[in-house]
Scaffold this motif. Structure first.
Motif, short mmCIF file in Angstrom:
data_model
loop_
_atom_site.label_atom_id
_atom_site.label_comp_id
_atom_site.label_asym_id
_atom_site.label_seq_id
_atom_site.Cartn_x
_atom_site.Cartn_y
_atom_site.Cartn_z
N PRO A 1 58.83 49.07 95.92
CA PRO A 1 57.84 50.04 96.42
C PRO A 1 56.62 49.37 97.09
N ARG A 2 56.33 48.16 96.70
CA ARG A 2 55.17 47.47 97.29
C ARG A 2 55.60 46.25 98.08
N ARG A 3 56.78 46.30 98.63
CA ARG A 3 57.34 45.17 99.38
C ARG A 3 56.41 44.70 100.50
N ARG A 4 55.88 45.64 101.26
CA ARG A 4 55.00 45.27 102.38
C ARG A 4 53.76 44.52 101.88
N ARG A 5 53.21 44.96 100.78
CA ARG A 5 52.01 44.30 100.24
C ARG A 5 52.34 42.88 99.75
N LEU B 1 48.01 50.05 108.63
CA LEU B 1 49.44 50.35 108.62
C LEU B 1 49.76 51.47 107.63
N GLU B 2 49.07 51.48 106.49
CA GLU B 2 49.29 52.51 105.49
C GLU B 2 48.85 53.87 106.00
N GLU B 3 47.81 53.91 106.85
CA GLU B 3 47.30 55.16 107.39
C GLU B 3 48.23 55.75 108.44
N SER B 4 48.99 54.89 109.11
CA SER B 4 49.85 55.40 110.19
C SER B 4 51.21 55.84 109.73
N ARG C 1 44.18 42.48 104.56
CA ARG C 1 44.08 43.76 103.86
C ARG C 1 43.63 44.87 104.80
N ALA C 2 42.75 44.58 105.76
CA ALA C 2 42.32 45.58 106.74
C ALA C 2 43.50 46.02 107.60
#
Length: 174
Positions: A56-60, A171-174, A165-166
């Motif tokens: 679930p947090r692969r991208r992070r 990316l999370e917002e889009s 992180r920014a």
């Protein structure tokens, strides 16, 4: 040519090496940390394992690896511009080999700070406080950096993590 306060920094290196650095266990741990942090490879591995195990947090988790590599790359660019040589005073013991003769900033400190900030935020653990100081100290114990090299590296790593992180937030917002 002198950079900053090298004579003062050499005295700090001497004190660290005569103090905690005189313990063979500390020296062995510092060498192990050096190998782990070389070219940010250990942090890349941590990010990869996290990405594999925490889907679930692969991208992070990938961001941890990318942040460490990006920070490392930034430190290399700065090293080539600044061109500060590593400590070379006869009183300083060099206890590990290095891939270059350039010292400022410490790439190990840079990639460790970036990875620790990113992984710490991801896990909720105080990783910067736990991981960064020992890595900084290890570079002094090994005699391959001046104190200002490791402090600048840690600051650069933290700034690199903030940039990663920014981008992640966008990316999370889009």
């Amino acid at each position: 040519m002198r950079f900053g306060s090298e004579p003062v920094e050499t005295r700090v290196l001497n004190a660290v090496q005569a103090g905690v650095g005189a313990d063979p266990r500390v020296l062995a741990a510092a060498r192990g940390m050096s190998h782990f942090g070389e070219h940010a490879l250990g942090w890349i591995g941590i990010g990869a394992v996290g990405a594999l195990l925490d889907r679930p947090r692969r991208r992070r988790w990938a961001g941890v690896a990318v942040g460490a590599v990006g920070a490392h790359a930034a430190s290399i660019v700065i090293k080539r511009v600044v061109r500060r040589p590593r400590p070379d005073d006869q009183s300083v013991q060099v206890n590990v080999s290095t891939p270059s003769k350039l010292s400022f900033p410490s790439s190990h400190a840079t990639s460790t700070a970036a990875a620790a900030v990113l992984a710490g935020e991801l896990t909720g653990l105080p990783l910067p406080a736990v991981l960064v100081p020992p890595m900084l100290l290890s570079r002094l114990v090994l005699g391959v950096h001046y104190p200002t090299d490791v402090l600048a590296g840690a600051a650069l790593g933290a700034a690199s993590a903030a940039m990663v992180r920014a981008v992640e937030r966008k990316l999370e917002e889009s």
